[in-house]
Design an enzyme around this catalytic site. Structure first.
Site, short mmCIF file in Angstrom:
data_model
loop_
_atom_site.label_atom_id
_atom_site.label_comp_id
_atom_site.label_asym_id
_atom_site.label_seq_id
_atom_site.Cartn_x
_atom_site.Cartn_y
_atom_site.Cartn_z
N GLY A 9 22.51 -26.35 63.37
CA GLY A 9 23.02 -27.70 63.52
C GLY A 9 22.34 -28.65 62.55
O GLY A 9 21.80 -28.23 61.52
N MET A 11 19.52 -30.19 62.59
CA MET A 11 18.11 -29.91 62.33
C MET A 11 17.93 -28.52 61.74
O MET A 11 17.33 -28.34 60.68
CB MET A 11 17.30 -30.06 63.62
CG MET A 11 17.25 -31.47 64.16
SD MET A 11 15.99 -32.49 63.37
CE MET A 11 14.54 -31.98 64.29
N GLY A 124 14.79 -35.70 62.35
CA GLY A 124 16.22 -35.98 62.37
C GLY A 124 16.94 -35.54 61.10
O GLY A 124 16.56 -34.57 60.44
N LYS A 174 5.51 -33.62 71.85
CA LYS A 174 6.83 -34.10 71.40
C LYS A 174 7.50 -34.95 72.48
O LYS A 174 8.18 -35.94 72.18
CB LYS A 174 7.72 -32.92 71.02
CG LYS A 174 9.13 -33.29 70.55
CD LYS A 174 9.10 -34.25 69.37
CE LYS A 174 10.42 -34.29 68.60
NZ LYS A 174 11.60 -34.57 69.43
N HIS A 177 5.91 -38.27 72.31
CA HIS A 177 6.42 -38.87 71.06
C HIS A 177 7.77 -39.54 71.31
O HIS A 177 8.00 -40.69 70.91
CB HIS A 177 6.54 -37.77 70.01
CG HIS A 177 7.34 -38.12 68.80
ND1 HIS A 177 8.71 -38.14 68.80
CD2 HIS A 177 6.96 -38.43 67.53
CE1 HIS A 177 9.15 -38.46 67.59
NE2 HIS A 177 8.12 -38.65 66.80
N ASN A 178 8.67 -38.85 72.00
CA ASN A 178 9.99 -39.40 72.24
C ASN A 178 9.95 -40.56 73.22
O ASN A 178 10.73 -41.51 73.11
CB ASN A 178 10.94 -38.31 72.74
CG ASN A 178 11.45 -37.45 71.62
OD1 ASN A 178 10.81 -37.33 70.58
ND2 ASN A 178 12.59 -36.81 71.82
N GLU A 181 8.96 -43.47 71.26
CA GLU A 181 10.13 -43.85 70.45
C GLU A 181 11.08 -44.74 71.26
O GLU A 181 11.61 -45.73 70.74
CB GLU A 181 10.83 -42.58 69.99
CG GLU A 181 12.08 -42.76 69.18
CD GLU A 181 12.73 -41.43 68.89
OE1 GLU A 181 13.89 -41.24 69.33
OE2 GLU A 181 12.10 -40.57 68.25
N TYR A 182 11.30 -44.39 72.53
CA TYR A 182 12.16 -45.20 73.39
C TYR A 182 11.65 -46.64 73.44
O TYR A 182 12.41 -47.60 73.32
CB TYR A 182 12.16 -44.64 74.82
CG TYR A 182 13.18 -43.57 75.11
CD1 TYR A 182 13.42 -42.54 74.22
CD2 TYR A 182 13.90 -43.58 76.30
CE1 TYR A 182 14.34 -41.55 74.50
CE2 TYR A 182 14.83 -42.59 76.59
CZ TYR A 182 15.05 -41.58 75.69
OH TYR A 182 15.97 -40.61 75.98
#
Length: 304
Positions: A9, A11, A124, A174, A177-178, A181-182
Site C-alpha cells: 500500500g 507505506m 506517511g 508508536k 507518537h500518534n 500527533e492528535y
C-alpha cells in the site's frame, strides 16, 4: 536475497521503492498480484503470488516485513507464514498493532525458533523522499540483522530509527507518537479556526502559517503541510467536517487511564474527532431540548 515485503500500500510500496533506490533487491507480495507486478517493473524487485512462493524465493535466514492492516489481516498472515518458515527466520510486524498483541505473537514465533520484531513506522506518503521514522522492539540479534535495511529506510543511516527495547516497545512508542500527533493537530486546527473567525483584522492564514515556519517555537512538519494547503485554499468549501480516528489514538487514551498518567490534551483531541463523526449529534440535540425546556430558547430545525 533474504528480505521480503508483504503489503504494498502507500507505506509498504514506497518502502520497497526506497530500498530499490539503494540497490537493495527484495521479494514483494500483495493481495492483488497486479500491484506487485507493477512495482517490480518499476523497481526490479521480484514479485510473488503467495506466501509459499515468497518463502521459497528467499534465502535462509529470511526476513519478512509485514506492512498490513492491524488486526485480523495481520493475524491471518502470521498464521499462514509460520508453518512455512524455518528456525532463524525473522518476522517484522510493521502494522499499527496494539503493543499488547506483540508478546503473544512473539511467543508463537519463538516456539518455532523464529524471531519477532514489532515496528512502528511513521512518515506517511512522504517517507519515500524523506525517509521513515522507525521505532522497533525485539532482541539485539534481530536489531543487528535489520540494521542494513533500517539505514536505508530511515532519513539517514544514523538518524530516524531506534531499537526501543524488548518486544512490544516499538508499537507502544508508536502508539504514544500518534497520540501526541492528535493533540498537535487539534491545537493547530483550533488556533487557525480562531484566526479565521476573527473579524476586523482580515488575517491571511497562509501568510501566518508561512511566517510561523521560520524561527517560531511552533514550527513543525504539520505546520509545513498546513502552510502548503492554506496557500492553495483557505475556505475548504469542498471538505466535509469529518475526521477519522485510528486505533492508536484510542489505545493511547486507554493507556492514560490504565497507567494513571493524566493526558487531557490527547484525550480531548480524540473526543473532538468523535464529535466530527456525528457521535455527539444526539447529545447536542438533547442539550437543545433542555435549553428549550427551561428557558424557552429556540430550537434550530435540522435539514429535511
Amino acid at each position: 536475497m533474504e528480505f521480503g515485503m508483504v503489503g504494498l500500500g502507500r507505506m509498504g510500496g514506497n518502502m520497497a521503492r526506497r530500498l530499490a533506490r539503494q540497490s537493495r533487491k527484495i521479494a514483494v507480495m500483495n493481495r492483488s498480484f497486479d500491484v506487485a507486478e507493477a512495482l517490480v517493473k518499476e523497481t526490479g524487485h521480484i514479485a510473488c503470488r503467495d506466501y509459499t512462493e515468497l518463502v521459497a524465493v528467499l534465502e535462509k535466514p529470511r526476513i519478512i516485513w509485514l506492512m498490513l492492516p492491524a488486526g485480523d489481516v495481520t493475524e491471518t498472515a502470521l498464521s499462514t507464514l509460520l508453518p512455512l518458515l524455518s528456525p532463524g527466520d525473522l518476522i517484522v510486524d510493521g502494522a499499527n498493532a496494539h503493543y499488547q498483541d506483540d508478546a503473544p505473537r512473539a511467543a508463537r514465533c519463538a516456539e518455532r525458533g523464529i524471531e519477532f520484531v514489532d515496528a512502528g513506522v511513521s512518515g506517511g506518503i512522504w517517507g519515500l523522499e524523506n525517509g521513515y521514522c522507525i521505532m522497533f522492539g525485539g532482541s539485539d540479534t534481530a536489531a543487528a540483522r535489520l540494521k542494513p535495511y533500517l539505514e536505508v529506510l530511515a532519513p539517514t543511516p544514523t538518524t530516524g530509527w531506534l531499537h526501543t527495547g524488548p518486544v512490544g516497545s516499538g508499537h507502544y512508542v508508536k502508539m504514544i507518537h500518534n497520540g501526541i500527533e492528535y493533540g498537535m493537530m487539534q491545537a493547530f486546527a483550533e488556533g487557525f479556526a480562531l484566526m479565521k473567525d476573527k473579524s476586523g483584522f482580515n488575517l491571511d492564514l497562509a501568510e501566518i502559517a508561512e511566517l510561523w515556519r521560520h524561527g517560531s517555537v511552533v514550527r513543525s512538519w504539520l505546520l509545513d503541510l498546513s502552510a502548503d494547503f492554506l496557500a492553495e485554499d483557505q475556505m475548504f468549501d469542498d471538505i466535509a467536517p469529518f475526521v477519522a480516528d485510528s486505533g492508536e489514538g484510542r489505545w493511547t487514551a486507554l493507556a492514560s487511564i490504565e497507567q494513571g498518567i493524566p493526558a487531557p490534551v490527547i484525550m480531548l483531541s480524540l473526543m473532538m474527532r468523535f464529535t466530527t463523526q456525528g457521535r455527539n449529534d444526539y447529545a447536542a440535540k438533547m442539550l437543545a431540548k433542555m435549553r428549550h425546556g427551561f428557558g424557552g430558547h429556540a430550537i434550530k430545525k435540522g435539514e429535511q
